[in-house]
Motif scaffolding. Structure first.
Motif, mmCIF file in Angstrom:
data_model
loop_
_atom_site.group_PDB
_atom_site.id
_atom_site.type_symbol
_atom_site.label_atom_id
_atom_site.label_comp_id
_atom_site.label_asym_id
_atom_site.label_seq_id
_atom_site.Cartn_x
_atom_site.Cartn_y
_atom_site.Cartn_z
ATOM 1 N N ARG A 1 36.737 38.280 41.465
ATOM 2 C CA ARG A 1 36.630 39.127 42.581
ATOM 3 C C ARG A 1 36.088 38.175 43.561
ATOM 4 O O ARG A 1 34.902 37.605 43.428
ATOM 5 N N ASN A 2 36.430 38.363 44.809
ATOM 6 C CA ASN A 2 35.983 37.438 45.787
ATOM 7 C C ASN A 2 34.805 38.187 46.679
ATOM 8 O O ASN A 2 34.409 39.373 46.201
ATOM 9 N N CYS A 3 34.270 37.208 47.340
ATOM 10 C CA CYS A 3 33.299 37.852 48.413
ATOM 11 C C CYS A 3 33.478 38.403 49.345
ATOM 12 O O CYS A 3 34.815 38.516 49.965
ATOM 13 N N SER A 4 32.740 39.578 49.744
ATOM 14 C CA SER A 4 32.971 40.229 51.157
ATOM 15 C C SER A 4 32.939 39.385 52.133
ATOM 16 O O SER A 4 32.407 38.376 52.349
ATOM 17 N N GLU B 1 31.391 29.889 38.865
ATOM 18 C CA GLU B 1 31.011 29.904 37.492
ATOM 19 C C GLU B 1 32.410 30.342 36.548
ATOM 20 O O GLU B 1 32.529 31.594 36.812
ATOM 21 N N ILE B 2 32.828 29.553 35.768
ATOM 22 C CA ILE B 2 33.968 29.826 35.013
ATOM 23 C C ILE B 2 33.493 30.068 33.545
ATOM 24 O O ILE B 2 32.923 29.376 32.735
ATOM 25 N N ALA C 1 39.166 34.973 30.099
ATOM 26 C CA ALA C 1 38.473 34.031 31.277
ATOM 27 C C ALA C 1 38.191 34.891 32.749
ATOM 28 O O ALA C 1 38.956 35.803 33.014
ATOM 29 N N ARG C 2 37.075 34.379 33.191
ATOM 30 C CA ARG C 2 36.724 35.107 34.559
ATOM 31 C C ARG C 2 36.351 34.162 35.551
ATOM 32 O O ARG C 2 35.461 33.249 34.820
ATOM 33 N N CYS D 1 27.784 34.396 46.340
ATOM 34 C CA CYS D 1 28.215 34.461 47.775
ATOM 35 C C CYS D 1 26.931 34.001 48.223
ATOM 36 O O CYS D 1 25.735 34.428 48.029
ATOM 37 N N GLN D 2 27.054 33.416 49.642
ATOM 38 C CA GLN D 2 25.614 33.284 50.230
ATOM 39 C C GLN D 2 26.191 33.415 51.812
ATOM 40 O O GLN D 2 26.987 32.942 52.191
#
Length: 607
Positions: A479-482, A499-500, A520-521, A526-527
């Protein structure tokens, strides 16, 4: 009584048991008597030397430790006695003018019977002799052509011994004549391996074998050399050029170079110039050394990437080689068929003590394979994963291994990546210098840097997964960062860490379990950053493997045996009370009943 005549064969007579008569010899001889048991008028065994003078007066047969019995001189009168009947060469006479201890042939000892003084004679100080002995009572007459004696053994029994003429015992080797014409022939015939190398020209082998160095040819200088793969040595990993590439040995090396004055070395040092890695040809087979100019033995090195010459622009040395990758295609004993090279370049600041980290890769593959074909790469297991092998991933239809960030010497992110090794947790990081302030592009750059390219979509379930079989791959959850932060309208949310997480387990027989990936995920940390803060960003990648293997239940115990035969005193009673069922269940009640019976019996006895 017996007489003798001067003929070819000596005739000896022996009267038993009245003693041994003197045995005259046709050759000059000297008989030396012993001291104690000789008496006038008695006749004992004759001490006789050989015809050729090869026997010493104190020599004795190998089968006895005692000297000869009482003897009487049989030599003619007025004969000069040789006090030193020694060997022609006394090998133990090492001190001139001094008696060497136990050297029975040393003339400086002035001993008539050295064995009476020395405890033993050193090897080589007396003549070797061979004797054959039998009991003296068995001999009536002897016509042996060899010298004979009568000895007394340790048990006091007379032994008649014959000295056998064994020439090998006292054989002298003649010196071998060595000159310039036969020196090499003798050294080759009798010599072995030497510490020094031989300068004999050997014919090159007809084809390469695994591990053999690969030959190269520089037509400009007509020089034959080796294909080098620089490697790091020492604690600092300094590059050394004396590391030849081995045939069929695919490997990667990394090393560092330091420059005192990069401004001068920028355009002059060949290790920085891409042309020095492909301006030669490779010999197809080693026998091409005999005729290196023959084009049928030469394989050109093809450059498959863009490479420019180093250029010093101001304070920056541009187009410096940082990575070299050789792809070599082979065809068995027909040798090397094709060689291609791709070069990676970077820019260096020309300052004092500048350093450069270089990476060298050599990969071999069969000649039939084509780079254009989408063929699977090396397996990470067959079928289950092997710990330490790369974790395979799939992007589109291209299979590759998952990678982590890798930093250069100054801490900035490198184009090189660390491979994710199955079963091994790892963490790495680097600093990324941001060049854009657009939030959308900045996010794409960060994702690209964290993944090392396009985001992997699938992970191989087994180590031998086929890219064409989609069922052998599992989708990566992510899931990507906003795009924007909630509490900061001017902030841009970018991924700072990846982190994998890999879940895996063993399946199959317990005797031969196979590791497979269950899922796997990708987890992004995010910063938010402001536009004014866009300068440099620290990135981190982490991989963790979680074993979710569910162990099967332990096998149950074996069923207990229902004994049908008596094995102790109480067996009949146990069977009677248990009525044929398992007596272990009613063992307590049966024991109590037996105790009551015994107590009743004892009470009756006491009454």
């Amino acid at each position: 009584m017996c007489t003798s005549s001067l003929v070819l064969l000596q005739v000896f007579c022996l009267m038993v048991p009245e003693g041994v008569r003197p045995q005259p010899s046709s050759s000059p001889s000297v008989a030396v008597p012993t001291s104690s048991d000789s008496r006038p008028g008695s006749q004992g065994g004759t001490l006789q030397s050989s015809k050729e003078g090869t026997e010493t007066p104190w020599a004795e047969p190998e089968t006895t430790r005692l000297g000869p019995t009482v003897v009487t001189p049989s030599a003619p009168g007025n004969r000069t006695l040789d006090l030193f009947p020694v060997l022609p060469i006394c090998v133990c006479d090492l001190t001139h003018g001094t008696c060497d201890i136990n050297c029975c042939c040393d003339r400086d000892c002035y001993l008539l019977h050295p064995r009476t003084v020395f405890s033993f004679c050193l090897p080589g100080s007396v003549r070797s002799s061979s004797w054959v002995c039998v009991d003296n009572s068995l001999i009536f007459k002897s016509n042996s052509p060899f010298p004979s004696r009568v000895f007394m053994d340790l048990n006091g029994i007379r032994q008649f011994c014959v000295h056998v003429n064994n020439s090998k015992l006292n054989y002298f080797e003649e010196l071998q004549k060595v000159n310039a014409s036969n020196f090499q022939a003798l050294a080759t015939e009798f010599g072995g391996k030497s510490f020094t190398s031989t300068f004999q020209t050997q014919a090159p082998p007809p084809f390469y074998r695994a591990g053999d160095p690969i030959l190269t040819y520089f037509s400009e200088w007509s020089v034959i050399s080796l294909l080098r793969q620089p490697a790091g040595v020492g604690a600092g990993g300094l590059c050394t050029e004396s590391n030849p590439a081995g045939f069929l040995e695919s490997r990667r090396t990394t090393c560092a170079r330091f420059f005192k004055n990069l401004a001068e070395s920028c355009t002059l040092d060949p290790v920085l110039n891409a042309a020095s890695y492909y301006n030669f040809t490779v010999l197809k087979v080693p026998k091409g050394m005999t005729d290196p100019q023959n084009m049928k033995f030469q394989v050109p090195v093809t450059l498959v990437s863009q490479a420019d010459s180093p250029l010093l622009a101001g304070n920056t040395c541009q187009n410096v080689v940082s990575q070299v990758i050789y792809e070599i295609e082979t065809n068995g004993t027909f040798g090397i068929q094709k060689v291609s090279v791709s070069v990676g370049q970077t820019n260096l600041t020309a300052e004092a003590g500048a350093s450069l980290q270089q990476h060298f890769t050599i990969h071999f593959r069969a000649f039939q394979q084509s780079t254009a074909a989408s063929l699977p790469g090396p397996r990470s297991g067959n079928p289950g994963y092997i710990v330490g092998k790369p974790l395979l991933s799939l992007t589109g239809d291209v299979s590759h291994s998952l990678t982590l960030l890798q930093s250069q010497g100054d801490g900035t992110c490198s184009a090189r990546r660390h491979e994710v090794q199955f079963g091994l947790n790892a963490i790495s990081g680097c600093k990324l210098r941001l060049k854009t302030v657009d939030c959308s592009r900045l996010q794409q750059e960060m994702y690209w840097t964290l993944h090392g390219g396009p985001r992997p979509e699938h992970v191989a379930i087994f180590g031998n997964a086929d890219p064409a079989q989609k069922g052998e791959w599992t989708r990566v959850l992510s899931r990507n960062c906003s795009v924007s932060a909630r509490h900061c309208a001017s902030c841009c949310v970018i991924p700072a860490a990846l982190e994998i997480q890999v879940l895996w387990a063993y399946i199959g027989l317990q005797s031969n379990p196979q590791a497979h990936v269950s899922g796997a995920r990708f987890l992004y940390q995010c910063q938010p950053i402001k536009d004014s803060q866009v300068a440099e960003m620290s990135l981190t990648t982490v991989v963790t493997f979680v074993d979710i293997t569910q162990k099967p239940e332990l096998p149950r115990g074996q069923p207990r045996i229902d004994w049908k035969l008596p094995f102790d005193f109480f067996f009949p009673f146990k069977v009677a009370f248990s009525k044929g069922v398992d007596f272990q269940k009613g063992s307590v009640s049966s024991i109590l009943i037996l105790c009551l019976l015994l107590l009743g019996f004892l009470s009756l006895e006491t009454n």
